[in-house]
Design an enzyme around this catalytic site. Structure first.
Site, PDB file in Angstrom:
ATOM      1  N   CYS A   1     -36.305  -8.827  -4.168  1.00  7.08           N
ATOM      2  CA  CYS A   1     -36.310  -9.730  -5.314  1.00  7.08           C
ATOM      3  C   CYS A   1     -37.450 -10.721  -5.141  1.00  7.08           C
ATOM      4  O   CYS A   1     -37.648 -11.254  -4.049  1.00  7.08           O
ATOM      5  CB  CYS A   1     -34.974 -10.463  -5.394  1.00  7.08           C
ATOM      6  SG  CYS A   1     -34.841 -11.615  -6.770  1.00  7.08           S
TER       7      CYS A   1
ATOM      8  N   HIS B   1     -30.396  -5.316 -12.090  1.00  3.46           N
ATOM      9  CA  HIS B   1     -30.823  -6.439 -11.248  1.00  3.46           C
ATOM     10  C   HIS B   1     -31.292  -7.602 -12.121  1.00  3.46           C
ATOM     11  O   HIS B   1     -30.891  -8.751 -11.907  1.00  3.46           O
ATOM     12  CB  HIS B   1     -31.944  -5.956 -10.314  1.00  3.46           C
ATOM     13  CG  HIS B   1     -32.481  -7.005  -9.402  1.00  3.46           C
ATOM     14  ND1 HIS B   1     -32.247  -6.995  -8.044  1.00  3.46           N
ATOM     15  CD2 HIS B   1     -33.261  -8.096  -9.634  1.00  3.46           C
ATOM     16  CE1 HIS B   1     -32.855  -8.033  -7.488  1.00  3.46           C
ATOM     17  NE2 HIS B   1     -33.478  -8.718  -8.443  1.00  3.46           N
ATOM     18  N   GLU B   2     -32.139  -7.301 -13.110  1.00  5.63           N
ATOM     19  CA  GLU B   2     -32.676  -8.366 -13.969  1.00  5.63           C
ATOM     20  C   GLU B   2     -31.600  -8.965 -14.861  1.00  5.63           C
ATOM     21  O   GLU B   2     -31.559 -10.186 -15.061  1.00  5.63           O
ATOM     22  CB  GLU B   2     -33.853  -7.852 -14.795  1.00  5.63           C
ATOM     23  CG  GLU B   2     -35.034  -7.342 -13.977  1.00  5.63           C
ATOM     24  CD  GLU B   2     -35.490  -8.274 -12.863  1.00  5.63           C
ATOM     25  OE1 GLU B   2     -35.396  -9.517 -13.006  1.00  5.63           O
ATOM     26  OE2 GLU B   2     -35.935  -7.764 -11.813  1.00  5.63           O
TER      27      GLU B   2
ATOM     28  N   HIS C   1     -29.620 -11.492 -13.100  1.00  5.66           N
ATOM     29  CA  HIS C   1     -30.306 -12.794 -13.101  1.00  5.66           C
ATOM     30  C   HIS C   1     -29.998 -13.565 -14.379  1.00  5.66           C
ATOM     31  O   HIS C   1     -29.777 -14.780 -14.340  1.00  5.66           O
ATOM     32  CB  HIS C   1     -31.829 -12.612 -13.008  1.00  5.66           C
ATOM     33  CG  HIS C   1     -32.362 -12.508 -11.625  1.00  5.66           C
ATOM     34  ND1 HIS C   1     -32.242 -13.507 -10.690  1.00  5.66           N
ATOM     35  CD2 HIS C   1     -33.060 -11.517 -11.017  1.00  5.66           C
ATOM     36  CE1 HIS C   1     -32.830 -13.134  -9.564  1.00  5.66           C
ATOM     37  NE2 HIS C   1     -33.340 -11.924  -9.733  1.00  5.66           N
TER      38      HIS C   1
END
Length: 192
Positions: free
Chosen positions: A108, A150-151, A154
């Site tokens: 990351c 993953h994004e 966030h």
């Protein structure tokens, strides 16, 4: 123009992003700057929280990836160069019912030099809007599915370390704590 990527322990990384409602020049410019920042940092994805903006916006570009994945956008399979880079706003992810969950190493940009195995579903469907507000449905697997998950994590204030198994997290805990101290010290030197 390259933007500053915030590192772990910055509170903005834990903030759920606000829904994008204005699909205007300012959004297009922000997305363009995020893409430039991501590419300069040799990343494949970047969320708005990582540049200090808690909104539902992320960018992804896997054109240089050497790992196979499949995709179908709005019921078609356009060439990768036509869909990348992707600008994704207001995403909603649904894992495929029959998909396997794989443990794969992730990194990351907000955790420089820290990597660890993260379990994620291999195939997903994501409904989102592009930078113009046009709705899309993307079905994908492999690296593209992992990167988008993953994004989108966030965008919801969830970090990849939160998804790690205890054993994996314990192995990198000292590095994570060191990064947190560095981030706190930098914040004291350069208050916003």
């Amino acid at each position: 123009m390259s933007l500053r990527i915030v590192h772990y322990n910055d509170p903005v990384l834990r903030r759920k992003g606000e829904k994008i409602t204005a699909f205007d020049k300012a959004l297009s410019q922000l997305a363009k700057e995020m893409l430039a920042t991501m590419q300069e940092a040799a990343g494949i994805g970047l969320a708005a929280q990582q540049i200090g903006r808690p909104v539902q916006l992320c960018v992804v570009d896997l054109r240089r990836a050497e790992i196979d994945f499949t995709w179908e956008l709005d019921g078609a399979k356009p060439p990768l160069d036509l869909i990348m880079p992707m600008i994704i706003t207001n995403p909603e992810i649904t894992p495929d019912r029959e998909t396997d969950v794989y443990l794969v190493e992730e990194g990351c940009l907000s955790f420089p030099k820290i990597r660890g195995d993260v379990p994620r579903p291999d195939a997903i469907t994501v409904r989102y809007q592009d930078e113009h507000g046009t709705p899309h449905t993307l079905h994908c697997d492999g690296l593209l599915a992992r990167c988008i998950q993953h994004e989108v994590d966030h965008l919801n204030g969830v970090l990849f370390i939160d998804r790690m198994e205890k054993k994996t997290r314990a192995a990198i805990d000292a590095d994570v704590k060191t990064l947190a101290k560095i981030t706190r010290a930098a914040a004291k030197l350069n208050p916003a």
